[in-house]
Scaffold this motif. Structure first.
Motif, short mmCIF file in Angstrom:
data_model
loop_
_atom_site.label_atom_id
_atom_site.label_comp_id
_atom_site.label_asym_id
_atom_site.label_seq_id
_atom_site.Cartn_x
_atom_site.Cartn_y
_atom_site.Cartn_z
N TYR A 199 16.49 47.47 51.21
CA TYR A 199 16.12 49.13 50.00
C TYR A 199 17.19 48.46 48.94
N HIS A 259 24.57 49.66 53.87
CA HIS A 259 23.05 49.60 55.63
C HIS A 259 21.91 49.42 55.21
N GLU A 264 20.81 55.64 63.48
CA GLU A 264 19.21 55.21 62.65
C GLU A 264 18.50 55.93 63.94
N LYS A 271 21.28 46.23 53.36
CA LYS A 271 20.78 45.00 53.87
C LYS A 271 19.65 44.70 54.48
N LYS A 272 19.05 46.57 54.57
CA LYS A 272 17.79 46.56 55.26
C LYS A 272 16.66 46.65 54.11
#
Length: 418
Positions: A167, A161, A372, A164-165
């Motif tokens: 980072y 995740h 989130e 995908k962001k």
């Protein structure tokens, strides 16, 4: 007319009935003492209080009874240190003579209580919320049960995740003990395997109040911080980082985005929005079981949080498992609690956040929620579900041989700096 013998027979029958009735009342009032340990002092005092609420709620749902006996909690406190956890557990077991012990709250406490459990083979120990891998994965105690998944399992899927962001380079700040080691490993196992880089890690003592030296070491060229701090430690770091002008996106440990930190009574508002994390539950689970759990929590604890914390949930499911197994054996704790432990091993129920069951090491297997932070209409913060990973075991989705090759999470394992 009734003769003399007939009258004495009736008196005898009535007398026997009265004795049986009194015996039945005595049986119904038989009390079973269960020890309940949580950290009510130190940096995890607020989480500990909510853990107690979760246990109390599980007992209230059964009207204070299990296995045909009235249940009395013998509550003892720790301060998140192994020594205090064992001393409090020893008091409950050896002085208060509890037959079952629920707790502790924190990671290294769990490892210490597991080791103490080996010296008390006739007592059954059920975890509270402790999440260090080694409590069940390394040299397990046959009488220590953990119905929750643990810290590394809670972070499975979070690495993907984060990538995908965007980072791709991160810096870790975490408390220096077993549970954060597990959390960081759960994050890094997939993050590193899929190309992410953790440039360095800052391990801080539990109970740290001044984070200025740590904040000064944060590199400028990272994409995000991975922060695994809980209770007052999380509040202190996040407040000081914001005051220092820090603005890097964050990936939070399960305890960093927990209700006990998200909705603390401080000035910081808005900073956590969008913060990603993982855990065994999430505030926005959209099922009847979760909604009922939240409603019952709010109805019973006016001094609680806007939604049950991670600790309330974990103490709730472990206490429910404890009581359900007592019902299954009708309170029979004879023969070294053999039948009771067999019932615990078979315990399987639909909890507020999904199925609750254990593996051969007596450790939970279950769903991890990727979340989130979002803001509710009333202004409070909550964890919104953005993904799920079902049936996560202690090998973190890796083949057993590959997991064993990596080993348990430590300060230096895993490593993917370059």
């Amino acid at each position: 007319m009734m003769g003399k013998h007939g009258k004495s027979f009736v008196r005898s029958v009535l007398g026997t009935a009265a004795v049986l009735a009194l015996f039945g009342v005595a049986q119904a009032q038989e009390v079973l003492k269960i020890g309940l340990l949580a950290s009510l002092e130190g940096p995890f005092a607020a989480p500990g209080q909510d853990g107690m609420r979760g246990a109390d709620l599980a007992l209230k749902e059964k009207n204070g009874m299990a296995g045909g006996k009235k249940i009395e909690f013998v509550k003892v406190s720790s301060d998140a240190t192994p020594d205090k956890a064992v001393n409090s557990t020893r008091k409950a077991v050896e002085q208060d003579k509890v037959q079952i012990m629920i707790g502790p709250l924190s990671g290294d406490e769990g490892i210490a209580v597991k080791n103490y459990a080996k010296t008390q083979p006739d007592i059954t120990f059920i975890n509270g919320s402790s999440g260090a891998q080694a409590a069940t994965l390394t040299d397990p105690a046959p009488n220590f049960y953990r119905f929750n998944t643990e810290g590394a399992q809670w972070m499975v899927g979070l690495g993907e995740h984060a990538l995908k962001k965007g980072y791709k380079k991160t810096f870790v700040i975490a408390e220096d003990y077993g549970f954060p080691y597990s959390q960081v490993q759960g994050f890094m196992a997939s993050y590193c395997a899929k190309g992410g880089k953790v440039v360095d890690k800052a391990w801080v003592p539990l109970g740290t109040k001044d984070y200025s030296s740590v904040i000064a070491k944060i590199p400028n060229d990272i994409d995000a911080l991975v922060v695994v701090l809980g209770g007052s430690d999380a509040v202190n770091f996040l407040t000081q980082y914001e005051q220092a002008g820090g603005d890097k996106p964050m990936i939070g440990g399960s305890i960093t985005v927990d209700q006990t930190g998200l909705n603390f009574k401080g000035k910081r508002r808005g900073a956590p929005l969008g913060r990603a994390s993982g855990g065994p539950m999430a505030d926005s689970i959209d099922t009847p079981e979760w909604k009922k759990f939240v409603a019952d929590y709010k109805a019973n604890f006016k001094d609680g949080f806007p939604s049950p914390s991670l600790f309330a949930y974990l103490y709730y499911i472990n206490t429910k498992a404890t009581l359900d197994a007592l019902d299954a054996v009708k309170g029979d704790l004879s023969n070294g609690q053999k039948a009771y432990r067999e019932a615990l091993q078979k315990t399987n129920f639909k909890g507020p956040a999904g199925e609750v069951k254990i593996d051969a090491n007596r450790n939970g297997v279950g769903t991890t929620y990727i979340t989130e932070v979002a803001k509710a209409p009333d202004g409070s913060f909550h964890n919104k579900v953005v993904g799920t990973v079902p049936n996560v075991s202690q090998t973190l989705g890796l083949p057993e041989a590959e997991f064993k090759k990596m080993g348990l999470g430590t300060r230096d394992v895993p490593d993917c700096r370059t």
